[in-house]
Design an enzyme around this catalytic site. Sequence first.
Site, PDB file in Angstrom:
ATOM      1  N   SER A 126      -0.725  -7.616  -1.934  1.00  8.94           N
ATOM      2  CA  SER A 126      -1.741  -6.867  -2.678  1.00  8.94           C
ATOM      3  C   SER A 126      -1.903  -5.443  -2.150  1.00  8.94           C
ATOM      4  O   SER A 126      -0.990  -4.648  -2.228  1.00  8.94           O
ATOM      5  CB  SER A 126      -3.051  -7.657  -2.622  1.00  8.94           C
ATOM      6  OG  SER A 126      -4.020  -7.057  -3.431  1.00  8.94           O
ATOM      7  N   ASP A 264      -3.426  -1.024  -7.057  1.00  9.52           N
ATOM      8  CA  ASP A 264      -3.009  -1.465  -5.717  1.00  9.52           C
ATOM      9  C   ASP A 264      -1.538  -1.899  -5.773  1.00  9.52           C
ATOM     10  O   ASP A 264      -0.884  -1.782  -6.816  1.00  9.52           O
ATOM     11  CB  ASP A 264      -3.941  -2.566  -5.190  1.00  9.52           C
ATOM     12  CG  ASP A 264      -3.783  -3.871  -5.938  1.00  9.52           C
ATOM     13  OD1 ASP A 264      -3.311  -3.849  -7.093  1.00  9.52           O
ATOM     14  OD2 ASP A 264      -4.128  -4.926  -5.374  1.00  9.52           O
ATOM     15  N   ASP A 266       0.138  -4.608  -6.028  1.00  7.16           N
ATOM     16  CA  ASP A 266       0.635  -5.592  -6.999  1.00  7.16           C
ATOM     17  C   ASP A 266      -0.042  -5.465  -8.360  1.00  7.16           C
ATOM     18  O   ASP A 266       0.202  -6.280  -9.245  1.00  7.16           O
ATOM     19  CB  ASP A 266       0.484  -7.021  -6.462  1.00  7.16           C
ATOM     20  CG  ASP A 266      -0.961  -7.432  -6.328  1.00  7.16           C
ATOM     21  OD1 ASP A 266      -1.797  -6.584  -5.984  1.00  7.16           O
ATOM     22  OD2 ASP A 266      -1.272  -8.613  -6.572  1.00  7.16           O
ATOM     23  N   ASP A 268      -3.204  -5.768  -9.535  1.00  5.88           N
ATOM     24  CA  ASP A 268      -4.339  -6.508 -10.097  1.00  5.88           C
ATOM     25  C   ASP A 268      -5.660  -5.767  -9.895  1.00  5.88           C
ATOM     26  O   ASP A 268      -6.699  -6.203 -10.373  1.00  5.88           O
ATOM     27  CB  ASP A 268      -4.416  -7.957  -9.587  1.00  5.88           C
ATOM     28  CG  ASP A 268      -4.527  -8.060  -8.088  1.00  5.88           C
ATOM     29  OD1 ASP A 268      -4.514  -7.006  -7.398  1.00  5.88           O
ATOM     30  OD2 ASP A 268      -4.631  -9.199  -7.586  1.00  5.88           O
TER      31      ASP A 268
HETATM   32 MG    MG Z   1      -3.877  -6.947  -5.524  1.00  6.18          MG
END
Ligand code: MG
Length: 484
Positions: A126, A264, A266, A268
């Site tokens: 993340s 961020d 990844d 999400d």
């Molecule tokens: Mg994330």
Amino acid sequence: MRGRLFIFKSGVGCFYKSADVIALKGAAKTLLNLFGSSGVRGLVNVELSPILAVKLGLAIGTLTRGGRVFLARDTRVSGEMLEKALVSGLLACGADVRNFGVRPTPVLAYLTKKLEADAGIVITASHNPPQYNGIKIFDREGLAYNEEKQKKIEDIIKEEGYSFAKWHDIGEVSNENDDSSYSEMIERNIQLERKWHIVVDTGCGATSHLAPLIFKRLGCRTTTMNAQFDGFFPGRSPEPDANSLQPLARVVRELHADLGVAYDGDGDRVAFIDETGAFIEFDRILAAYTAHVLNKKGGGKVVTTIEASMCVDKMAEKYNGKVIRTKVGDVYVAEALRRLGAVFGGEPCGAWIHPEFHYCPDGVLSSVLLLKALEHEDKVLSKFVADVPAYPMIRKSIQCGNEAKVKAVERVKELLFEVSPAYKQLSDIDGVRLDMENGWILIRASGTEPLLRVTVEGESLKFAEEIMNKTLSIVKKAVRDVKG
Ligand code: MG
């Protein structure tokens, strides 16, 4: 030698230390609490190694009975190494793997549900620094594995109860480039009327190709920053915040763009810069968007975590909304959303869930929906958040030995009402939280350090400071009591 695995526990960046986890040395029998609330996470090759990845692959292959498993990763340097190990474990248990390569977490979660896979796995840490990585698992509904499913995985690893396939039933792996059903989902459901000029800072993460493409397809004039895959994250930290987004803010100002968005590692989470180049605080944009959804729907339930500001409640009240709070972690928000049929949910770290689309926090989708909301309300971003009250929040820490932290929090629970005997609610969903008429207090044990973390929010700074002082003396007393 005994090792420790640091488990990511919080959606806002703190780490919990699990009890005596041995992952690297193969002594899986003592493995406990492998999962945090956002999957398994740790320092690469120190706490999260290919050995553990193989075991997770074997366990997921066993649990899905050799089903169809989708796989993706973010841009981290260690991603491919962990991917190979994970795939090896999955194939050994007869799972067929479709590998989507570098893709945002929400894209993989969406595809898992849409294309009816038995599980989806994303290799990502993340927003954490590049030396970390992690493994997050989604079920066939595209929901992150809950505690029950995580426990099943842990039990399989602990007992080494893997269902190895016979040699002729070993799974197959295919590389997959077609993720078009995700962008089609966005284009089908959201049309923009204005030609927005937006600056997109993807931070060299997994959204680097997809996000600019989607904005262009929606007719935006799109300026990109850090829009190349790079697992060293040379442009900025994978965690978008006021500090790491200073260059984005400058570009928005200098180009007179309508707004800036950033994701961020990844994809999400999303963060926003307004048309003046100001970073919009996460709680305030969450509250403003919550209000927008409730206004459109004529009310309903919304879900956030115990850490979110009371400005979310204030805005929800205005639009006939009821706020439900969960533990910190998108898994809990997603579960509550689905269970309660809530209209919207989000964490104050930019992880927003839109249940009409899917149950994974989705940064790119959130930013497109925000543009639509601005069109709907005919506002620039600074005006969109202007009605949200800004409450002072104070954070402090108190020293407390790691072994005493849990007991100290229990003791705080017994004493905390003394801060405000006329309190509204005392909750132990996650740490201890006391709600008052004009503010709230939250005490949680730090995951990584011998500390108790105290957060206080009040309608005025004076009130917040008063409450903080009273709380600190109670927390200190609790620590003394526990030490005996
Ligand atoms: Mg994330």
